[in-house]
Design a protein around this motif. Structure first.
Motif, PDB file in Angstrom:
ATOM      1  N   GLU A 118       0.842  -1.213   0.000  1.00  0.00           N
ATOM      2  CA  GLU A 118       0.000   0.000   0.000  1.00  0.00           C
ATOM      3  C   GLU A 118       0.870   1.253   0.000  1.00  0.00           C
ATOM      4  O   GLU A 118       0.596   2.225  -0.698  1.00  0.00           O
ATOM      5  N   SER A 119       1.920   1.214   0.790  1.00  0.00           N
ATOM      6  CA  SER A 119       2.818   2.360   0.851  1.00  0.00           C
ATOM      7  C   SER A 119       3.488   2.579  -0.519  1.00  0.00           C
ATOM      8  O   SER A 119       3.612   3.719  -0.991  1.00  0.00           O
ATOM      9  N   GLN A 120       3.875   1.496  -1.159  1.00  0.00           N
ATOM     10  CA  GLN A 120       4.507   1.596  -2.480  1.00  0.00           C
ATOM     11  C   GLN A 120       3.508   2.147  -3.513  1.00  0.00           C
ATOM     12  O   GLN A 120       3.876   2.967  -4.356  1.00  0.00           O
ATOM     13  N   ASP A 121       2.287   1.687  -3.419  1.00  0.00           N
ATOM     14  CA  ASP A 121       1.240   2.163  -4.328  1.00  0.00           C
ATOM     15  C   ASP A 121       1.062   3.677  -4.156  1.00  0.00           C
ATOM     16  O   ASP A 121       1.007   4.438  -5.135  1.00  0.00           O
ATOM     17  N   LEU A 122       1.018   4.111  -2.904  1.00  0.00           N
ATOM     18  CA  LEU A 122       0.864   5.550  -2.637  1.00  0.00           C
ATOM     19  C   LEU A 122       2.083   6.339  -3.129  1.00  0.00           C
ATOM     20  O   LEU A 122       1.944   7.468  -3.618  1.00  0.00           O
ATOM     21  N   SER A 159      12.111   3.630  -3.457  1.00  0.00           N
ATOM     22  CA  SER A 159      12.536   3.206  -4.798  1.00  0.00           C
ATOM     23  C   SER A 159      11.369   3.122  -5.780  1.00  0.00           C
ATOM     24  O   SER A 159      11.575   3.042  -6.985  1.00  0.00           O
ATOM     25  N   GLU A 160      10.154   3.164  -5.280  1.00  0.00           N
ATOM     26  CA  GLU A 160       8.989   3.186  -6.175  1.00  0.00           C
ATOM     27  C   GLU A 160       8.748   4.575  -6.760  1.00  0.00           C
ATOM     28  O   GLU A 160       7.941   4.738  -7.662  1.00  0.00           O
ATOM     29  N   ALA A 161       9.418   5.555  -6.195  1.00  0.00           N
ATOM     30  CA  ALA A 161       9.261   6.936  -6.683  1.00  0.00           C
ATOM     31  C   ALA A 161      10.656   7.520  -6.883  1.00  0.00           C
ATOM     32  O   ALA A 161      11.073   8.417  -6.143  1.00  0.00           O
ATOM     33  N   PRO A 162      11.407   6.989  -7.862  1.00  0.00           N
ATOM     34  CA  PRO A 162      12.828   7.343  -7.969  1.00  0.00           C
ATOM     35  C   PRO A 162      13.082   8.785  -8.390  1.00  0.00           C
ATOM     36  O   PRO A 162      14.217   9.240  -8.329  1.00  0.00           O
TER      37      PRO A 162
END
Ligand SMILES: CC(=O)N[C@H](C=O)[C@@H](O)[C@H](O)[C@H](O)CO
Ligand SMILES: CC(=O)C(=O)O
Length: 335
Positions: A118-122, A159-162
């Motif tokens: 969920e955190s990665q999705d956000l 790393s999901e929002a580089p």
């Protein structure tokens, strides 16, 4: 390309990063370092407890015009971020970015959650909408037991929002995760190249001072989160502050920052004492997010609505006393 992106190491400039730098040209102020005051956004709700996106436009104008505050931290503690659904958090993030465009310098989205996906999705969502930064708290049900476990979690989100500056949100009184930030920062850029700073919501000024001493406040942004003692944090070198009271005491707190910078320590103390006088008064009555919503409603005239359970509405008695106290304060600028 923004200054911020230019300063980051080259592997960081992925395709997404390049795409985002184009996006950021049309939203917020690209590359401007996060400093000064950041209001912790309240999440406005309707009387029946739904998120109320319709007043965010007015809320942004109020912060800029009346409080002289141009940075916002969305879906954090004050925003009841952990009490919202993922869908609601995304809607709020989108609305703040949309309304903040051309008006705010920074819209930072808190994307912390107990569930890593969920955190990665956000985080991906915040990147896609052009947020100027993301922040994450330590997971607080199953907790990291040491620095390495915490950094590993943060890294998997960052790393999901580089292409997006990343901030660690340290708030041990609420998360129960007491890993010292000084330790956490040791070598963090190697693990998290987007790491840009810390929102430090703890009273441990020794830890904060050591962070600044070791890293310099030029390398990272250190933003303090205990509004009632911001002057102490300024003395050890923070770059600014994120807090709930900057929603309605932003202008006064800015005058304290200016007095400190001048330096006119006696004037800065005067502001801190008066801000403290109000907070000390309301803390004794019982002060939390519900009360912040009530105070912001009577100061700004914008209806913030009720908090979400388990929080309960501030009482009428609290509202009357808090208002009388705030009205009774005579500020050095004559207001
Ligand atoms: C626990 C909490 O909500 N902390 C806020 C930010 O971190 C602060 O802004 C406080 O609301 C403020 O310092 C008043 O106590
Ligand atoms: C108070 C604060 O900084 C937050 O709402 O997260």
């Amino acid at each position: 390309m923004s200054e911020l992106l230019q300063r980051l190491p080259s592997p960081f400039l992925s395709r997404e990063g390049a795409a985002r730098s184009k996006l950021s040209k049309c939203s917020m102020t690209p590359g401007k370092k996060l400093e000064g005051l950041v209001a912790a956004a309240i999440t406005p709700m309707t009387p029946d407890g739904q998120i109320n996106l319709s007043v965010i436009h007015q809320y942004v104008d109020y912060l800029v015009r009346e409080q002289n505050v141009k940075n916002i931290f969305v879906n954090g503690t004050t925003g009841e971020g952990l009490s919202l659904s993922i869908q609601e958090r995304k809607q709020l993030a989108e609305e703040w970015v949309r309304q903040g465009k051309d008006k705010l310098d920074h819209v930072i989205i808190h994307v912390g959650a107990l569930s890593l996906p969920e955190s990665q999705d956000l985080a991906r969502h915040a990147a896609a909408i052009g947020a100027s930064g993301i922040a994450v708290i330590a997971p607080f049900f199953f907790k990291p037991t040491n620095k390495d476990e915490l950094v590993a979690f943060l890294q998997k989100v960052a790393s999901e929002a580089p292409g997006v500056p990343f901030y660690y949100y340290h708030i041990p009184p609420l998360t129960g995760v007491k890993i010292r930030v000084e330790e956490l920062l040791d070598g963090i850029r190697e693990q998290i190249p987007t790491f840009q700073g810390v929102k430090f919501s703890d009273t441990d000024l020794l830890d904060l001072a050591q962070c600044i001493n070791k890293n310099g406040s030029e390398q990272f942004a250190f933003l303090y989160g205990v509004d009632e003692q911001l002057l102490g944090a300024l003395a050890v070198g923070v770059n600014g502050a994120v807090g709930s009271t900057y929603n309605y005491l932003g202008r006064k707190t800015k005058l304290m920052l200016q007095a400190f910078a001048k330096p006119d320590l006696a004037l800065a103390q005067k502001y801190q004492f008066l801000i403290g006088e109000f907070l000390n008064f309301v803390i004794k009555l019982g002060f939390g997010v519900a009360q912040t919503k009530a105070v912001m409603t009577f100061v700004s005239g914008i209806p913030m609505g009720p908090p979400r359970p388990p929080l309960v509405n501030a009482s009428e008695e609290f509202i009357a006393k808090a208002k009388a106290k705030l009205d009774s304060i005579v500020w050095p600028d004559g207001d």
